[in-house]
Design a protein around this motif. Structure first.
Motif, PDB file in Angstrom:
ATOM      1  N   VAL A  61       0.835  -1.135  -0.046  1.00 28.25           N
ATOM      2  CA  VAL A  61       0.078  -0.081  -0.014  1.00 28.25           C
ATOM      3  C   VAL A  61       0.800   1.402  -0.220  1.00 28.25           C
ATOM      4  O   VAL A  61       1.897   1.235   0.956  1.00 28.25           O
ATOM      5  CB  VAL A  61      -1.233  -0.045   1.208  1.00 28.25           C
ATOM      6  CG1 VAL A  61      -1.585   1.367   1.346  1.00 28.25           C
ATOM      7  CG2 VAL A  61      -1.688  -1.235   1.366  1.00 28.25           C
ATOM      8  N   THR A  62       0.422   2.143  -0.719  1.00 29.70           N
ATOM      9  CA  THR A  62       1.386   3.264  -0.888  1.00 29.70           C
ATOM     10  C   THR A  62       0.238   4.550  -0.187  1.00 29.70           C
ATOM     11  O   THR A  62      -0.772   4.434  -0.533  1.00 29.70           O
ATOM     12  CB  THR A  62       1.812   3.974  -2.078  1.00 29.70           C
ATOM     13  OG1 THR A  62       0.828   3.936  -3.067  1.00 29.70           O
ATOM     14  CG2 THR A  62       2.646   2.846  -2.945  1.00 29.70           C
ATOM     15  N   HIS A  63       1.235   5.208   0.367  1.00 30.49           N
ATOM     16  CA  HIS A  63       0.234   6.559   1.072  1.00 30.49           C
ATOM     17  C   HIS A  63       1.120   7.903   0.547  1.00 30.49           C
ATOM     18  O   HIS A  63       2.253   7.950   0.329  1.00 30.49           O
ATOM     19  CB  HIS A  63       0.410   6.684   2.565  1.00 30.49           C
ATOM     20  CG  HIS A  63      -0.285   5.513   3.061  1.00 30.49           C
ATOM     21  ND1 HIS A  63       0.210   4.093   3.448  1.00 30.49           N
ATOM     22  CD2 HIS A  63      -1.756   5.278   2.956  1.00 30.49           C
ATOM     23  CE1 HIS A  63      -0.755   3.585   4.050  1.00 30.49           C
ATOM     24  NE2 HIS A  63      -1.801   4.085   3.928  1.00 30.49           N
ATOM     25  N   TYR A  64       0.395   8.999   0.286  1.00 24.46           N
ATOM     26  CA  TYR A  64       0.651  10.462  -0.017  1.00 24.46           C
ATOM     27  C   TYR A  64       0.073  11.431   0.837  1.00 24.46           C
ATOM     28  O   TYR A  64      -1.198  11.261   0.534  1.00 24.46           O
ATOM     29  CB  TYR A  64       0.718  10.429  -1.641  1.00 24.46           C
ATOM     30  CG  TYR A  64       0.918  11.846  -2.094  1.00 24.46           C
ATOM     31  CD1 TYR A  64       2.131  12.243  -2.302  1.00 24.46           C
ATOM     32  CD2 TYR A  64      -0.280  13.078  -2.213  1.00 24.46           C
ATOM     33  CE1 TYR A  64       2.493  13.714  -2.626  1.00 24.46           C
ATOM     34  CE2 TYR A  64       0.386  14.230  -2.413  1.00 24.46           C
ATOM     35  CZ  TYR A  64       1.698  14.541  -2.647  1.00 24.46           C
ATOM     36  OH  TYR A  64       2.005  15.742  -3.125  1.00 24.46           O
ATOM     37  N   TYR A  65       0.772  11.883   1.403  1.00 22.98           N
ATOM     38  CA  TYR A  65       0.098  13.115   2.416  1.00 22.98           C
ATOM     39  C   TYR A  65       0.715  14.449   1.851  1.00 22.98           C
ATOM     40  O   TYR A  65       1.642  14.599   1.970  1.00 22.98           O
ATOM     41  CB  TYR A  65       0.507  12.852   3.712  1.00 22.98           C
ATOM     42  CG  TYR A  65       0.206  11.364   4.426  1.00 22.98           C
ATOM     43  CD1 TYR A  65      -1.229  11.122   5.059  1.00 22.98           C
ATOM     44  CD2 TYR A  65       1.230  10.486   4.485  1.00 22.98           C
ATOM     45  CE1 TYR A  65      -1.264   9.827   5.790  1.00 22.98           C
ATOM     46  CE2 TYR A  65       0.976   9.245   4.891  1.00 22.98           C
ATOM     47  CZ  TYR A  65      -0.122   8.856   5.432  1.00 22.98           C
ATOM     48  OH  TYR A  65      -0.476   7.722   6.040  1.00 22.98           O
ATOM     49  N   GLY A  78      -2.512  12.099   9.362  1.00 26.50           N
ATOM     50  CA  GLY A  78      -2.542  11.409   8.422  1.00 26.50           C
ATOM     51  C   GLY A  78      -3.104  10.084   8.388  1.00 26.50           C
ATOM     52  O   GLY A  78      -4.035   9.610   7.816  1.00 26.50           O
ATOM     53  N   VAL A  79      -2.839   9.128   9.372  1.00 19.22           N
ATOM     54  CA  VAL A  79      -3.422   7.949   9.720  1.00 19.22           C
ATOM     55  C   VAL A  79      -3.632   7.901  11.320  1.00 19.22           C
ATOM     56  O   VAL A  79      -2.624   8.301  12.390  1.00 19.22           O
ATOM     57  CB  VAL A  79      -2.559   6.758   9.391  1.00 19.22           C
ATOM     58  CG1 VAL A  79      -3.271   5.472   9.899  1.00 19.22           C
ATOM     59  CG2 VAL A  79      -2.477   6.792   7.898  1.00 19.22           C
ATOM     60  N   GLN A  95       9.867   5.030   4.041  1.00 19.26           N
ATOM     61  CA  GLN A  95       9.203   6.418   4.049  1.00 19.26           C
ATOM     62  C   GLN A  95      10.166   7.239   3.244  1.00 19.26           C
ATOM     63  O   GLN A  95      11.633   6.993   3.326  1.00 19.26           O
ATOM     64  CB  GLN A  95       8.766   6.760   5.254  1.00 19.26           C
ATOM     65  CG  GLN A  95       9.911   6.590   6.501  1.00 19.26           C
ATOM     66  CD  GLN A  95       9.256   7.148   7.911  1.00 19.26           C
ATOM     67  OE1 GLN A  95       8.263   7.599   7.913  1.00 19.26           O
ATOM     68  NE2 GLN A  95      10.101   6.741   8.871  1.00 19.26           N
ATOM     69  N   SER A 102       0.495  14.935   9.467  1.00 17.40           N
ATOM     70  CA  SER A 102       0.924  15.531   8.295  1.00 17.40           C
ATOM     71  C   SER A 102       2.165  16.765   8.427  1.00 17.40           C
ATOM     72  O   SER A 102       2.315  17.111   9.763  1.00 17.40           O
ATOM     73  CB  SER A 102      -0.069  16.235   7.734  1.00 17.40           C
ATOM     74  OG  SER A 102      -1.206  15.307   7.586  1.00 17.40           O
ATOM     75  N   ILE A 155       5.487  10.553   1.645  1.00 18.13           N
ATOM     76  CA  ILE A 155       5.220   9.534   0.853  1.00 18.13           C
ATOM     77  C   ILE A 155       5.522   8.176   1.492  1.00 18.13           C
ATOM     78  O   ILE A 155       6.864   8.217   2.127  1.00 18.13           O
ATOM     79  CB  ILE A 155       6.029   9.663  -0.469  1.00 18.13           C
ATOM     80  CG1 ILE A 155       5.415  10.862  -1.266  1.00 18.13           C
ATOM     81  CG2 ILE A 155       5.663   8.555  -1.412  1.00 18.13           C
ATOM     82  CD1 ILE A 155       6.083  11.252  -2.426  1.00 18.13           C
ATOM     83  N   SER A 156       4.948   7.134   1.666  1.00 25.27           N
ATOM     84  CA  SER A 156       5.426   5.936   2.307  1.00 25.27           C
ATOM     85  C   SER A 156       4.909   4.761   1.683  1.00 25.27           C
ATOM     86  O   SER A 156       3.740   4.749   0.805  1.00 25.27           O
ATOM     87  CB  SER A 156       4.916   5.769   3.669  1.00 25.27           C
ATOM     88  OG  SER A 156       3.669   5.797   3.826  1.00 25.27           O
TER      89      SER A 156
END
Length: 187
Positions: free
Chosen positions: A41-45, A56-57, A71, A120, A127-128
């Motif tokens: 899973v990729t995350h973009y904050y 963010g989470v 990250q 954030s 980005i992770s």
């Protein structure tokens, strides 16, 4: 796809080391399917002008067995220790390895999952890329609990056996519940 291949190999190597740390044969965790069922899973904050007003989470522990996290240099990952949040500063070329709740159960509390969150930043984007090892789908209908070889009179089981599909159902419904899914199975 190349990155995913490398993460699967890294996961297998980590499970060998974790098996040895538990006093088991190096192939034990891999042989029961721990290195299977890997998802990425990729995350973009995006940058946030008022990061103190957003998150963010939310606070959580990973539901699966093990998480390998890459990250960027922005950071934003925090862990909870003694009711205080601490930043996990990124290391260039480094990875963060999180023990998940299911490894805590398998190890009968020898390994502990940790509560963490992502925050954030106003400076730049976070980005992770997280690679979650949650076990093979064939494990969903089988009893899951502490590894029998780790149980003794001096070290009784800390969790009752359960079905993974029931555990994951509780995890994905946990936003409606304040009790972490792992707590339902504590003895």
């Amino acid at each position: 796809m190349e990155y995913f291949k490398h993460m699967k190999r890294l996961g297998e190597a980590l499970f060998e080391l974790l098996s040895e740390a538990l006093g088991l044969q190096p192939d034990h965790l891999n042989s029961i399917g721990c290195s299977k069922g890997c998802s990425t899973v990729t995350h973009y904050y995006p940058p946030c002008p008022q990061p103190e007003l957003t998150l963010g989470v939310r606070k959580h522990a990973d539901a699966g067995i093990l998480t390998v996290l890459l990250q960027n240099h922005m950071g934003g990952l925090q862990v909870l220790h003694d009711s205080q949040w601490f930043d996990v500063h990124p290391t260039r070329g480094g990875l963060v390895i999180n023990v998940g709740d299911l490894l805590q159960v398998l190890s009968n509390n020898k390994f502990k999952s940790v509560k963490h969150r992502a925050v954030s930043s106003h400076v730049g984007p976070r980005i992770s890329v997280a690679c979650f090892f949650s076990g093979h789908a064939s494990l969903l209908d089988k009893p899951f609990g502490p590894i029998k070889k780790l149980i003794s009179e001096a070290n009784p089981p800390r969790y009752e056996e359960f079905l993974l599909k029931e555990y994951f159902a509780k995890f994905f419904a946990s936003s409606l519940d304040t009790k972490p899914p792992i707590d339902y199975y504590k003895l």
